[in-house]
Design a protein around this motif. Sequence first.
Motif, PDB file in Angstrom:
ATOM      1  N   GLY A   1      30.000  -0.969  30.926  1.00  0.00           N
ATOM      2  CA  GLY A   1      30.221  -0.544  29.540  1.00  0.00           C
ATOM      3  C   GLY A   1      30.238  -1.645  28.510  1.00  0.00           C
ATOM      4  N   PHE A   2      29.764  -2.840  28.867  1.00  0.00           N
ATOM      5  CA  PHE A   2      29.778  -3.925  27.886  1.00  0.00           C
ATOM      6  C   PHE A   2      28.939  -3.588  26.667  1.00  0.00           C
ATOM      7  CE2 PHE A   2      27.441  -7.435  26.019  1.00  0.00           C
ATOM      8  CZ  PHE A   2      28.485  -8.181  25.498  1.00  0.00           C
ATOM      9  N   VAL A   3      27.767  -3.001  26.891  1.00  0.00           N
ATOM     10  CA  VAL A   3      26.851  -2.731  25.782  1.00  0.00           C
ATOM     11  C   VAL A   3      27.510  -1.805  24.766  1.00  0.00           C
ATOM     12  CG1 VAL A   3      24.645  -1.686  25.162  1.00  0.00           C
ATOM     13  CG2 VAL A   3      24.790  -3.161  27.153  1.00  0.00           C
TER      14      VAL A   3
ATOM     15  N   ILE B   1      30.108  -1.031  19.485  1.00  0.00           N
ATOM     16  CA  ILE B   1      31.233  -0.526  18.700  1.00  0.00           C
ATOM     17  C   ILE B   1      31.925  -1.677  17.963  1.00  0.00           C
ATOM     18  CG2 ILE B   1      33.515   0.574  18.864  1.00  0.00           C
ATOM     19  CD1 ILE B   1      32.394   2.219  21.205  1.00  0.00           C
ATOM     20  N   ALA B   2      32.098  -2.812  18.656  1.00  0.00           N
ATOM     21  CA  ALA B   2      32.725  -3.973  18.025  1.00  0.00           C
ATOM     22  C   ALA B   2      31.901  -4.455  16.831  1.00  0.00           C
ATOM     23  CB  ALA B   2      32.882  -5.092  19.049  1.00  0.00           C
ATOM     24  N   GLY B   3      30.577  -4.478  16.998  1.00  0.00           N
ATOM     25  CA  GLY B   3      29.687  -4.904  15.911  1.00  0.00           C
ATOM     26  C   GLY B   3      29.846  -4.023  14.689  1.00  0.00           C
ATOM     27  N   LEU B   4      29.964  -2.708  14.927  1.00  0.00           N
ATOM     28  CA  LEU B   4      30.157  -1.762  13.810  1.00  0.00           C
ATOM     29  C   LEU B   4      31.507  -2.002  13.142  1.00  0.00           C
ATOM     30  CD1 LEU B   4      28.826   1.658  15.199  1.00  0.00           C
ATOM     31  CD2 LEU B   4      27.896   0.369  13.275  1.00  0.00           C
ATOM     32  N   LYS B   5      32.544  -2.162  13.972  1.00  0.00           N
ATOM     33  CA  LYS B   5      33.890  -2.319  13.430  1.00  0.00           C
ATOM     34  C   LYS B   5      34.024  -3.607  12.628  1.00  0.00           C
ATOM     35  CE  LYS B   5      36.758   0.410  16.559  1.00  0.00           C
ATOM     36  NZ  LYS B   5      37.510   0.327  17.825  1.00  0.00           N
TER      37      LYS B   5
ATOM     38  N   LEU C   1      27.577 -10.971  18.270  1.00  0.00           N
ATOM     39  CA  LEU C   1      28.033  -9.687  18.823  1.00  0.00           C
ATOM     40  C   LEU C   1      29.073  -9.900  19.915  1.00  0.00           C
ATOM     41  CD1 LEU C   1      24.945  -7.302  19.160  1.00  0.00           C
ATOM     42  CD2 LEU C   1      26.917  -7.054  17.657  1.00  0.00           C
ATOM     43  N   PHE C   2      28.823 -10.882  20.763  1.00  0.00           N
ATOM     44  CA  PHE C   2      29.746 -11.150  21.857  1.00  0.00           C
ATOM     45  C   PHE C   2      31.112 -11.576  21.310  1.00  0.00           C
ATOM     46  CE2 PHE C   2      31.590 -13.390  25.462  1.00  0.00           C
ATOM     47  CZ  PHE C   2      31.210 -12.592  26.536  1.00  0.00           C
ATOM     48  N   GLU C   3      31.071 -12.449  20.307  1.00  0.00           N
ATOM     49  CA  GLU C   3      32.318 -12.908  19.686  1.00  0.00           C
ATOM     50  C   GLU C   3      33.080 -11.740  19.058  1.00  0.00           C
ATOM     51  OE1 GLU C   3      33.818 -15.817  19.792  1.00  0.00           O
ATOM     52  OE2 GLU C   3      32.223 -16.561  21.102  1.00  0.00           O
ATOM     53  N   ALA C   4      32.322 -10.820  18.416  1.00  0.00           N
ATOM     54  CA  ALA C   4      32.954  -9.654  17.791  1.00  0.00           C
ATOM     55  C   ALA C   4      33.662  -8.809  18.841  1.00  0.00           C
ATOM     56  CB  ALA C   4      31.912  -8.828  17.049  1.00  0.00           C
TER      57      ALA C   4
ATOM     58  N   SER D   1      39.025  -7.385  20.913  1.00  0.00           N
ATOM     59  CA  SER D   1      39.450  -7.155  22.295  1.00  0.00           C
ATOM     60  C   SER D   1      38.936  -5.828  22.869  1.00  0.00           C
ATOM     61  CB  SER D   1      40.962  -7.302  22.491  1.00  0.00           C
ATOM     62  OG  SER D   1      41.681  -6.766  21.424  1.00  0.00           O
ATOM     63  N   MET D   2      37.640  -5.635  22.687  1.00  0.00           N
ATOM     64  CA  MET D   2      36.978  -4.493  23.303  1.00  0.00           C
ATOM     65  C   MET D   2      36.591  -4.820  24.743  1.00  0.00           C
ATOM     66  SD  MET D   2      36.560  -1.917  21.160  1.00  0.00           S
ATOM     67  CE  MET D   2      35.273  -0.994  21.946  1.00  0.00           C
ATOM     68  N   ILE D   3      36.449  -6.126  25.042  1.00  0.00           N
ATOM     69  CA  ILE D   3      35.950  -6.489  26.373  1.00  0.00           C
ATOM     70  C   ILE D   3      36.857  -7.494  27.073  1.00  0.00           C
ATOM     71  CG2 ILE D   3      33.509  -6.118  25.850  1.00  0.00           C
ATOM     72  CD1 ILE D   3      33.347  -9.263  25.579  1.00  0.00           C
TER      73      ILE D   3
END
Lengths: 382, 142
Positions: free
Chosen positions: A23-25, A30-34, A221-224, A229-231
Amino acid sequence: MTGQSYLAWAKDPEIRKRGGSGGFVTAALIAGLKEGIIDEVLLVRRIDQFESVPYLTHDPEEVKSASSPQLAAPLNLSSYIPRGVKVAVTTKPCDARAIIERAKRGRFELEDVYMVGLNCGGTMPPVSTVESVRNLFGVDPDTVTGIEIEGGELIFKRDRGEDLTISIDEAEKKGYGRRESCKYCNTNIPEMADLACGNWGVPSDQRATFVEILSAKGEELFEAAKKTSMIEFEDATQEELEKRLKIDRRMRELANRRWDEVAGVLDERDRLAYYINEFSRCIHCESCKIVCPVCVCEADAKCLDMGQGNNHYRISLYNMIRLFHLMDSCIGCGQCEDVCPVDIPLTMIHQRFERRMEEMIGYRPGFDLQKPPLQKPEEGMK
Amino acid sequence: MNEGWQPKILAFCCNWCSYAGADLAGVERRQMPPTTRIIRVMCSGTVDPAWVLEAFLEGVDGVLITGCHPGECHYLNANYYTFRRYRFLDAFVKELGLEPARLRLEWISATEGVKFAEVVRDMTDKIRALGPSPLRPEEGVR
């Protein structure tokens, strides 16, 4: 950091369970949107277990519910990218290559597009997959809840009753399995995207996504995802890195072998007679042009303009111009072959021309932002 | 193939060099077979590959593209584009299964009437040996 690889998974157990691998993608989108990095997300949304459609949304909840197995997404997303907004797209290698080729031709700014790459071993055509469940196993296709490819086995998951398993080789010998163009596609890891995600290299007892960061946008994106703390994640070990590359290598070998089987045979044959015969079936519906992701000429296209009303030609000028025009841009995504109503093996033919150009110029379309070679002057000429 | 058959060759000649070269070949009374049909273009760089493909489909047996020598282009470097397109066309013709001798690129200046005649003679001989183009329409050339 760019070039770094991680094993990552979504913190939310539901996302982790639903995602193809950890579920990383979904979490990163979602993090990118937020975080406001992206305005929209373009992905494939599942209609049923066999088919998906492109879907553009800015609602994190919809992203969460849309996750779909990419096996069921035999379409190219690059044509659906909106102009002038920041958008994240889930991309198979052929999507990513098409996006780069379209950006070169001014359809949108590549800076606005965040390509979340997905490793791809091939996609399956919905209709023949439905048929295959009925014909190979004698089972009602509606009972299937999911499709997976793992370790060379094609697995149809079912809620009630046993999973149905057949080796891919066997299924493909019987005319089912992946799309023809996927069988000989030798780009499996989307190295031209911003992130490359997939389950290759992940230990089989772990539910996680292998993520490689390929660009500054990917890192953003990864940083977001980290910040919101989504991942959760850990560094990929050397062993996992090697395992992933080994799978990639094996897939490529199989693809090249397949290419020799379907296209290499033409080396020795009378190709002109073959091409004349294949194209004689063409009814000029122009579907191949409409779906082609790298064709951006639209209504003013030369192939349409010059290619009409010359019915006495051995091969129509429409087809000849398209063959020539795509020599330096065909990425082998297979869309043309999918839609051709008279079953001309278009992708294979276009790829034969394109791969000859590759040998001659040493350029592969869709990997970088280089100008297409046909638009450049010859260098080092005496 | 009947004895009297003569190939038809379509030649695209640059206004600034090879068209004058072809003219000079005539003025100097160089002998060459009457197989070429010349289209004068302002520059070999204007020759759209689609024209070459259309010429073959219309039934010509060979296409000759001529331009200024490298470094001598009237428009600075357009013949470098010509050469890139020629290489693509050459690969295209080979992949299609047409004999590569049917497509030729030559650099011919305004003073090279001799070379123009020589190229036409040589190309005609080679294509005569190959016979009519397999892409020629059934009802022949219009």
